[in-house]
Scaffold this motif. Structure first.
Motif, PDB file in Angstrom:
ATOM      1  N   ASN A 102       0.802  -1.192   0.095  1.00  0.00           N
ATOM      2  CA  ASN A 102      -0.252  -0.095   0.125  1.00  0.00           C
ATOM      3  C   ASN A 102       0.972   1.321  -0.096  1.00  0.00           C
ATOM      4  N   GLY A 103       0.276   2.406   0.019  1.00  0.00           N
ATOM      5  CA  GLY A 103       0.973   3.520  -0.175  1.00  0.00           C
ATOM      6  C   GLY A 103       1.380   4.342   1.206  1.00  0.00           C
ATOM      7  N   THR A 104       1.131   3.697   2.115  1.00  0.00           N
ATOM      8  CA  THR A 104       1.678   4.032   3.325  1.00  0.00           C
ATOM      9  C   THR A 104       2.985   3.184   3.788  1.00  0.00           C
ATOM     10  N   SER A 119      -2.663  17.050   4.508  1.00  0.00           N
ATOM     11  CA  SER A 119      -2.275  15.760   3.950  1.00  0.00           C
ATOM     12  C   SER A 119      -3.216  14.528   4.360  1.00  0.00           C
ATOM     13  N   TRP A 120      -3.372  13.367   3.635  1.00  0.00           N
ATOM     14  CA  TRP A 120      -3.939  12.294   4.362  1.00  0.00           C
ATOM     15  C   TRP A 120      -2.597  11.896   5.456  1.00  0.00           C
ATOM     16  N   SER A 144      -1.395   9.392   6.446  1.00  0.00           N
ATOM     17  CA  SER A 144      -0.192   8.498   5.987  1.00  0.00           C
ATOM     18  C   SER A 144       1.245   9.109   6.076  1.00  0.00           C
ATOM     19  N   ASP A 204       5.528  12.345  -2.332  1.00  0.00           N
ATOM     20  CA  ASP A 204       4.293  11.575  -1.909  1.00  0.00           C
ATOM     21  C   ASP A 204       3.490  11.775  -3.198  1.00  0.00           C
ATOM     22  N   ALA A 250       0.664   9.850  -3.815  1.00  0.00           N
ATOM     23  CA  ALA A 250      -0.426   9.106  -3.778  1.00  0.00           C
ATOM     24  C   ALA A 250      -1.658   9.738  -4.378  1.00  0.00           C
ATOM     25  N   GLN A 251      -1.817  11.029  -4.725  1.00  0.00           N
ATOM     26  CA  GLN A 251      -2.928  11.804  -5.355  1.00  0.00           C
ATOM     27  C   GLN A 251      -2.362  12.279  -6.718  1.00  0.00           C
ATOM     28  N   SER A 269       0.414   5.135  -4.334  1.00  0.00           N
ATOM     29  CA  SER A 269      -0.694   4.362  -3.730  1.00  0.00           C
ATOM     30  C   SER A 269      -1.681   3.972  -4.841  1.00  0.00           C
ATOM     31  N   LYS A 308      -7.673   6.168  -5.995  1.00  0.00           N
ATOM     32  CA  LYS A 308      -6.805   6.742  -6.554  1.00  0.00           C
ATOM     33  C   LYS A 308      -6.728   7.008  -8.036  1.00  0.00           C
TER      34      LYS A 308
HETATM   35  C1  PLP Z   1      -3.899   7.521  -0.099  1.00  0.00           C
HETATM   36  C2  PLP Z   1      -2.754   8.087   0.353  1.00  0.00           C
HETATM   37  C3  PLP Z   1      -1.738   7.810   0.937  1.00  0.00           C
HETATM   38  C4  PLP Z   1      -1.763   6.063   1.632  1.00  0.00           C
HETATM   39  O1  PLP Z   1      -1.928   5.434   0.587  1.00  0.00           O
HETATM   40  P1  PLP Z   1      -2.615   3.723   0.957  1.00  0.00           P
HETATM   41  O2  PLP Z   1      -2.223   3.097  -0.252  1.00  0.00           O
HETATM   42  O3  PLP Z   1      -3.962   4.211   1.345  1.00  0.00           O
HETATM   43  O4  PLP Z   1      -1.995   3.436   2.321  1.00  0.00           O
HETATM   44  C5  PLP Z   1      -0.624   8.567   1.346  1.00  0.00           C
HETATM   45  N1  PLP Z   1      -0.364   9.805   1.085  1.00  0.00           N
HETATM   46  C6  PLP Z   1      -1.378  10.444   0.457  1.00  0.00           C
HETATM   47  C7  PLP Z   1      -1.549  12.009   0.146  1.00  0.00           C
HETATM   48  C8  PLP Z   1      -2.730   9.824   0.222  1.00  0.00           C
HETATM   49  O5  PLP Z   1      -3.736  10.487  -0.436  1.00  0.00           O
END
Ligand code: PLP
Length: 363
Positions: free
Chosen positions: A59-61, A85-86, A88, A157, A159-160, A181, A186
């Protein structure tokens, strides 16, 4: 009217035969962990992104955490992260035993305010994590200059931000490493949890691959204690199919954003997202600011339109960071805008009529 915030089913229907075939293939081969789909996706995504190495993970964390570990981040270290941010982003820092240092965001672009970063650099600072929030690129030119001046790592990061560009290049290619992520919602989403790490640095690539697979270098040769964080075959198969459509889907998101912009530009009390000059926004989220946000959100729900808030509480003010004693006066921008933000539905399958109907509800 019924408009959901994301519509993963509509996307699935558009590529159903290919997805069904790919999943069936993995099952008939029993290649559930590792295997050809994972190898292919890592290669395909590295080419798409423009980096030498891409390593899939769970996963993205985990990807942020493992990259920080590969950069030797641990107790006593500080890592600079944006105040919005999220979780994570900052959570991964704490999980390594280091301390997240929050920096306010830019008032227009919602990403870390690069002009403020240097104020927060100390002798303990090791890494800067820029987050390309909502799909908006950070100013990577400035951030890399600061990092070089202070000899810091940069971990993007993304992820988005699949498909976001800065200075013509995809984000995730500027820092020393980047985290992605593939959470289902996403820009590129698997059918469960998945993530990955990109880098041009062979040492980092080898190290994260080892950490993600129990610290092994070859079978049963455990160089360090690692963990189990692998991309599985089914998810990789889905991602291989979807990657072919990603650029078109991003173009579709940008078209929806443009249409919202046209319809909402003159709407009193609404502030449409600003795009940073020199970049290309991939519109993972379409975030407006609107007066009486909570009332408007209710009104949308009553009309069958889902919306969301990303995120209601800035990171420094979450209960879990109470002990950091973050002061409100250090975060005027994020505190000011977090009360007014509202994320509207955005996906390529959204029709012009849907966009018009949603926009009308904001007038
Ligand atoms: C979704 C997200 C993550 C984490 O991704 P996961 O796959 O859900 O663990 C990390 N950083 C940001 C900014 C995100 O939006």
């Amino acid at each position: 009217m019924k408009i959901s915030f994301v519509d993963l089913h509509a996307q699935y229907l558009s590529i159903k035969p290919e997805i069904d075939e790919a999943i069936a293939r993995v099952i008939s081969n029993s290649s559930y962990i590792g295997g050809v789909e994972v190898v292919n996706f890592e290669y395909n995504f590295s080419k798409w992104l423009g980096v030498d190495y891409f390593i899939g993970c769970a996963n993205g964390t985990d990807s942020i955490e493992m990259l920080l570990k590969a950069m030797d981040v641990g107790p006593g270290d500080e890592v600079i992260v944006p105040a919005m941010s999220w979780i994570s982003t900052s959570e991964a820092v704490s999980t390594c035993g280091a301390k997240p240092i929050f920096v306010d965001i830019h008032p227009e672009y919602y990403t870390i305010d690069e002009e403020l970063i240097e104020r927060y650099i100390t002798t303990k600072t090791k890494v800067i994590i820029p987050v390309h929030l909502y799909g908006q690129p950070c100013n990577m030119t400035k951030i890399m200059e600061i990092a070089e001046r202070h000899n810091l790592w940069v971990l993007e990061d993304c992820a988005q931000a699949h498909g976001t560009r800065w200075d013509g290049k995809r984000v995730g290619t500027f820092g020393h490493a980047s985290s992605f992520s593939f959470f289902p919602g996403k820009n590129l989403g698997a059918y469960g949890d998945a993530g990955g790490m990109g880098t041009n640095d062979l040492a980092i690539a080898e190290r994260v691959r080892m950490i993600a697979n129990h610290g092994q270098k070859g079978k049963h040769n455990h160089i360090i204690e690692g963990r189990n964080s692998r991309l599985d075959g089914l998810q990789a198969a889905v991602l291989n199919v979807k990657l072919k459509y990603l650029d078109d889907w991003i173009t579709g998101r940008q078209a929806v954003a443009k249409e919202y912009g046209r319809l909402l530009e003159s709407c009193i009390g609404v502030k449409i997202p600003a795009e940073r000059q020199g970049g290309l926004h991939s519109y993972h989220l379409y975030v407006i600011q609107i007066e009486n946000r909570d009332v408007v959100k209710e009104r949308l729900i009553d009309s069958g339109v889902e919306s969301a808030i990303h995120y209601p509480t800035p990171l420094p003010f979450l209960s879990c960071y109470k002990e950091n004693e973050n002061k409100e006066c250090d975060f005027p921008n994020v505190l000011n805008y977090s009360k007014n933000i509202l994320s509207l539905p955005i996906y390529p399958e959204l029709s012009k009529l849907d966009i018009e109907n949603i926009s009308n509800l904001l007038y």
